[in-house]
Scaffold this motif. Structure first.
Motif, PDB file in Angstrom:
ATOM      1  N   UNK A 175      31.368  46.462  57.293  1.00  0.00           N
ATOM      2  CA  UNK A 175      31.709  46.817  55.910  1.00  0.00           C
ATOM      3  C   UNK A 175      33.022  46.166  55.516  1.00  0.00           C
ATOM      4  N   UNK A 176      33.050  45.612  54.307  1.00  0.00           N
ATOM      5  CA  UNK A 176      34.292  45.125  53.737  1.00  0.00           C
ATOM      6  C   UNK A 176      34.903  46.248  52.917  1.00  0.00           C
ATOM      7  N   UNK A 177      36.156  46.562  53.182  1.00  0.00           N
ATOM      8  CA  UNK A 177      36.883  47.538  52.382  1.00  0.00           C
ATOM      9  C   UNK A 177      37.600  46.726  51.316  1.00  0.00           C
ATOM     10  N   UNK A 178      37.185  46.917  50.054  1.00  0.00           N
ATOM     11  CA  UNK A 178      37.759  46.171  48.940  1.00  0.00           C
ATOM     12  C   UNK A 178      38.666  47.107  48.157  1.00  0.00           C
ATOM     13  N   UNK A 179      39.948  46.751  48.121  1.00  0.00           N
ATOM     14  CA  UNK A 179      40.923  47.549  47.362  1.00  0.00           C
ATOM     15  C   UNK A 179      40.950  47.018  45.937  1.00  0.00           C
ATOM     16  N   UNK A 212      38.313  39.131  45.684  1.00  0.00           N
ATOM     17  CA  UNK A 212      36.892  39.418  45.558  1.00  0.00           C
ATOM     18  C   UNK A 212      36.519  39.366  44.078  1.00  0.00           C
ATOM     19  N   UNK A 213      35.467  38.588  43.781  1.00  0.00           N
ATOM     20  CA  UNK A 213      34.943  38.516  42.423  1.00  0.00           C
ATOM     21  C   UNK A 213      33.439  38.753  42.468  1.00  0.00           C
ATOM     22  N   UNK A 242      37.226  41.880  41.152  1.00  0.00           N
ATOM     23  CA  UNK A 242      36.913  43.179  41.748  1.00  0.00           C
ATOM     24  C   UNK A 242      38.123  43.747  42.474  1.00  0.00           C
ATOM     25  N   UNK A 243      38.807  42.910  43.250  1.00  0.00           N
ATOM     26  CA  UNK A 243      39.949  43.373  44.041  1.00  0.00           C
ATOM     27  C   UNK A 243      40.226  42.418  45.178  1.00  0.00           C
ATOM     28  N   UNK A 244      40.637  42.993  46.313  1.00  0.00           N
ATOM     29  CA  UNK A 244      41.019  42.196  47.480  1.00  0.00           C
ATOM     30  C   UNK A 244      40.478  42.865  48.737  1.00  0.00           C
ATOM     31  N   UNK A 245      40.020  42.048  49.692  1.00  0.00           N
ATOM     32  CA  UNK A 245      39.556  42.589  50.970  1.00  0.00           C
ATOM     33  C   UNK A 245      40.773  43.162  51.702  1.00  0.00           C
ATOM     34  N   UNK A 273      38.711  33.090  48.343  1.00  0.00           N
ATOM     35  CA  UNK A 273      37.782  33.771  47.446  1.00  0.00           C
ATOM     36  C   UNK A 273      36.529  34.253  48.169  1.00  0.00           C
ATOM     37  N   UNK A 274      36.079  35.437  47.809  1.00  0.00           N
ATOM     38  CA  UNK A 274      34.845  36.015  48.337  1.00  0.00           C
ATOM     39  C   UNK A 274      34.042  36.508  47.147  1.00  0.00           C
ATOM     40  N   UNK A 275      32.777  36.072  47.044  1.00  0.00           N
ATOM     41  CA  UNK A 275      31.912  36.442  45.930  1.00  0.00           C
ATOM     42  C   UNK A 275      30.976  37.557  46.377  1.00  0.00           C
ATOM     43  N   UNK A 276      30.893  38.604  45.537  1.00  0.00           N
ATOM     44  CA  UNK A 276      30.007  39.739  45.803  1.00  0.00           C
ATOM     45  C   UNK A 276      28.926  39.770  44.729  1.00  0.00           C
ATOM     46  N   UNK A 277      27.674  39.821  45.170  1.00  0.00           N
ATOM     47  CA  UNK A 277      26.536  39.959  44.258  1.00  0.00           C
ATOM     48  C   UNK A 277      25.945  41.345  44.498  1.00  0.00           C
ATOM     49  N   UNK A 278      26.622  42.353  43.938  1.00  0.00           N
ATOM     50  CA  UNK A 278      26.297  43.745  44.239  1.00  0.00           C
ATOM     51  C   UNK A 278      25.248  44.298  43.281  1.00  0.00           C
TER      52      UNK A 278
END
Length: 172
Positions: A127-131, A106-107, A114-117, A156-161
């Motif tokens: 909900x995605x739990x990102x460690x 996760x970026x 950011x981490x990993x799902x 890869x998973x992109x988060x626009x938080x």
């Protein structure tokens, strides 16, 4: 790869029904009557679903050969699993099975790690739990506005938080 679709919880009543902690996005299909489910630990299964019903938002199963509370109690904690090869591909390119998301890096939209799902939770809102690298976890609602890009080939998973969402759990 074995995928967990549920975990057997406490008995319900005296006729052998068990509660199920659902870990699949399609419980009506996975727990349909006649379905044989492998178990973890493997020595307890396969378990064949005789009957499934919802009661106050909780899935209850009657399993072949389990007809009293003691037999149901002996199954408590057993994981119900399916082989990922048995799960059909989805037609919609914007839809994903949970096992496809778990393990993705996760970026942020800016490219910051950011981490990993670690898990996908289904509680009305997915909900995605990102460690995170330090071991703590953040929860990201799995909606297009917050997760604009998923590239399974690149892992890869992109988060626009919004500000603060990914800071939860951090201490100053």
């Amino acid at each position: 790869m074995q995928l967990v679709v549920g975990r057997i919880g406490r008995p319900h009543g005296v006729r052998g029904e068990v509660t199920i902690e659902v870990r699949t996005d399609d419980p009506d299909l996975r727990f349909a009557p006649g379905t044989a489910l492998a178990t973890d630990p493997p020595g307890r299964g396969p378990l064949v679903v005789e009957r499934a019903r919802w009661n106050a938002g909780i899935l209850l199963l009657a399993v072949a050969g389990v007809h009293d509370r003691d037999a149901a109690e002996s199954l408590r904690g057993t994981l119900l699993v399916v082989d990922s090869a048995d799960i059909p591909a989805l037609d919609d390119p914007d839809e994903f099975h949970d096992h496809e998301l778990v393990g993705l890096s996760v970026i942020t939209a800016g490219g910051e790690g950011v981490g990993e799902v670690a898990e996908v939770l289904h509680h009305g809102q997915d909900l995605l739990v990102v460690r995170r690298p330090g071991g703590d976890e953040v929860y990201v609602p799995f909606v297009k506005a917050l997760v604009p890009e998923i590239d399974l080939e690149k892992g890869l998973l992109v988060v626009d938080a919004p500000p603060g969402l990914l800071d939860l759990g951090e201490t100053e």
